[in-house]
Scaffold this motif. Structure first.
Motif, PDB file in Angstrom:
ATOM      1  N   ARG A  16       0.940  -1.186  -0.130  1.00  0.00           N
ATOM      2  CA  ARG A  16      -0.057  -0.052   0.007  1.00  0.00           C
ATOM      3  C   ARG A  16       0.854   1.260   0.205  1.00  0.00           C
ATOM      4  NH1 ARG A  16      -5.012  -0.158   0.540  1.00  0.00           N
ATOM      5  NH2 ARG A  16      -5.346   1.795   1.288  1.00  0.00           N
TER       6      ARG A  16
ATOM      7  N   GLU B 273      -0.110  12.828  -5.803  1.00  0.00           N
ATOM      8  CA  GLU B 273      -0.028  12.996  -7.193  1.00  0.00           C
ATOM      9  C   GLU B 273       1.411  13.074  -7.660  1.00  0.00           C
ATOM     10  OE1 GLU B 273      -0.488  17.774  -6.958  1.00  0.00           O
ATOM     11  OE2 GLU B 273      -2.340  16.664  -7.265  1.00  0.00           O
TER      12      GLU B 273
ATOM     13  N   GLU C  21      -0.091  12.057 -12.931  1.00  0.00           N
ATOM     14  CA  GLU C  21      -1.060  10.984 -12.376  1.00  0.00           C
ATOM     15  C   GLU C  21      -1.322  11.184 -10.896  1.00  0.00           C
ATOM     16  OE1 GLU C  21       0.148   6.864 -14.674  1.00  0.00           O
ATOM     17  OE2 GLU C  21       0.794   7.256 -12.550  1.00  0.00           O
ATOM     18  N   LYS C  22      -2.665  10.817 -10.636  1.00  0.00           N
ATOM     19  CA  LYS C  22      -2.991  10.986  -9.078  1.00  0.00           C
ATOM     20  C   LYS C  22      -3.021   9.446  -8.418  1.00  0.00           C
ATOM     21  CE  LYS C  22      -5.405  15.175  -8.989  1.00  0.00           C
ATOM     22  NZ  LYS C  22      -6.615  15.871  -8.421  1.00  0.00           N
ATOM     23  N   HIS C  23      -2.744   9.248  -7.259  1.00  0.00           N
ATOM     24  CA  HIS C  23      -2.742   7.731  -6.734  1.00  0.00           C
ATOM     25  C   HIS C  23      -3.823   7.766  -5.437  1.00  0.00           C
ATOM     26  CE1 HIS C  23       0.652   6.966  -9.140  1.00  0.00           C
ATOM     27  NE2 HIS C  23       1.092   7.952  -8.975  1.00  0.00           N
ATOM     28  N   ASP C  24      -4.486   6.906  -5.250  1.00  0.00           N
ATOM     29  CA  ASP C  24      -5.551   6.519  -4.244  1.00  0.00           C
ATOM     30  C   ASP C  24      -4.691   5.927  -3.110  1.00  0.00           C
ATOM     31  OD1 ASP C  24      -5.448   4.071  -4.993  1.00  0.00           O
ATOM     32  OD2 ASP C  24      -7.295   3.995  -5.333  1.00  0.00           O
ATOM     33  N   GLY C  25      -3.536   5.498  -3.361  1.00  0.00           N
ATOM     34  CA  GLY C  25      -2.838   4.738  -2.052  1.00  0.00           C
ATOM     35  C   GLY C  25      -3.004   3.396  -1.949  1.00  0.00           C
ATOM     36  N   SER C  26      -3.749   2.753  -2.921  1.00  0.00           N
ATOM     37  CA  SER C  26      -4.215   1.300  -2.816  1.00  0.00           C
ATOM     38  C   SER C  26      -3.078   0.613  -3.094  1.00  0.00           C
ATOM     39  CB  SER C  26      -5.299   0.903  -3.657  1.00  0.00           C
ATOM     40  OG  SER C  26      -4.791   1.295  -4.908  1.00  0.00           O
TER      41      SER C  26
ATOM     42  N   PRO D  75      -1.891   8.377  -0.647  1.00  0.00           N
ATOM     43  CA  PRO D  75      -2.866   8.930  -1.739  1.00  0.00           C
ATOM     44  C   PRO D  75      -1.658  10.151  -1.923  1.00  0.00           C
ATOM     45  CG  PRO D  75      -4.130   8.463   0.134  1.00  0.00           C
ATOM     46  CD  PRO D  75      -2.814   8.117   0.568  1.00  0.00           C
TER      47      PRO D  75
END
Length: 64
Positions: free
Chosen positions: A27, A32, A43-48, A30
């Motif tokens: 993991r 960018e 890109e942007k990331h949700d942290g998953s 979150p």
């Protein structure tokens, strides 16, 4: 999701190229990712997942 995915990201603003590695087994946070050369949002990331980048192609204007 596979344990690791590899790909490439190109900055539309300055043409810099980055190797992108995504680890499905970890993991991340979150966040960018902005081009470190021109600050364009890539890109942007949700942290998953954990995502890392490495500059592989410098834009031509750096060498001018």
């Amino acid at each position: 999701m596979p344990a690791m995915r590899k790909g490439d990201v190109i900055c539309e603003e300055c043409g810099a190229g980055f190797r992108r590695i995504e680890l499905g087994s970890r993991r991340g946070m979150p966040a960018e990712f902005r081009c470190p050369l021109c600050n364009h949002l890539l890109e942007k990331h949700d942290g998953s997942t954990e995502v890392a980048y490495r500059l592989t192609v410098a834009p031509e204007k750096i060498f001018e």
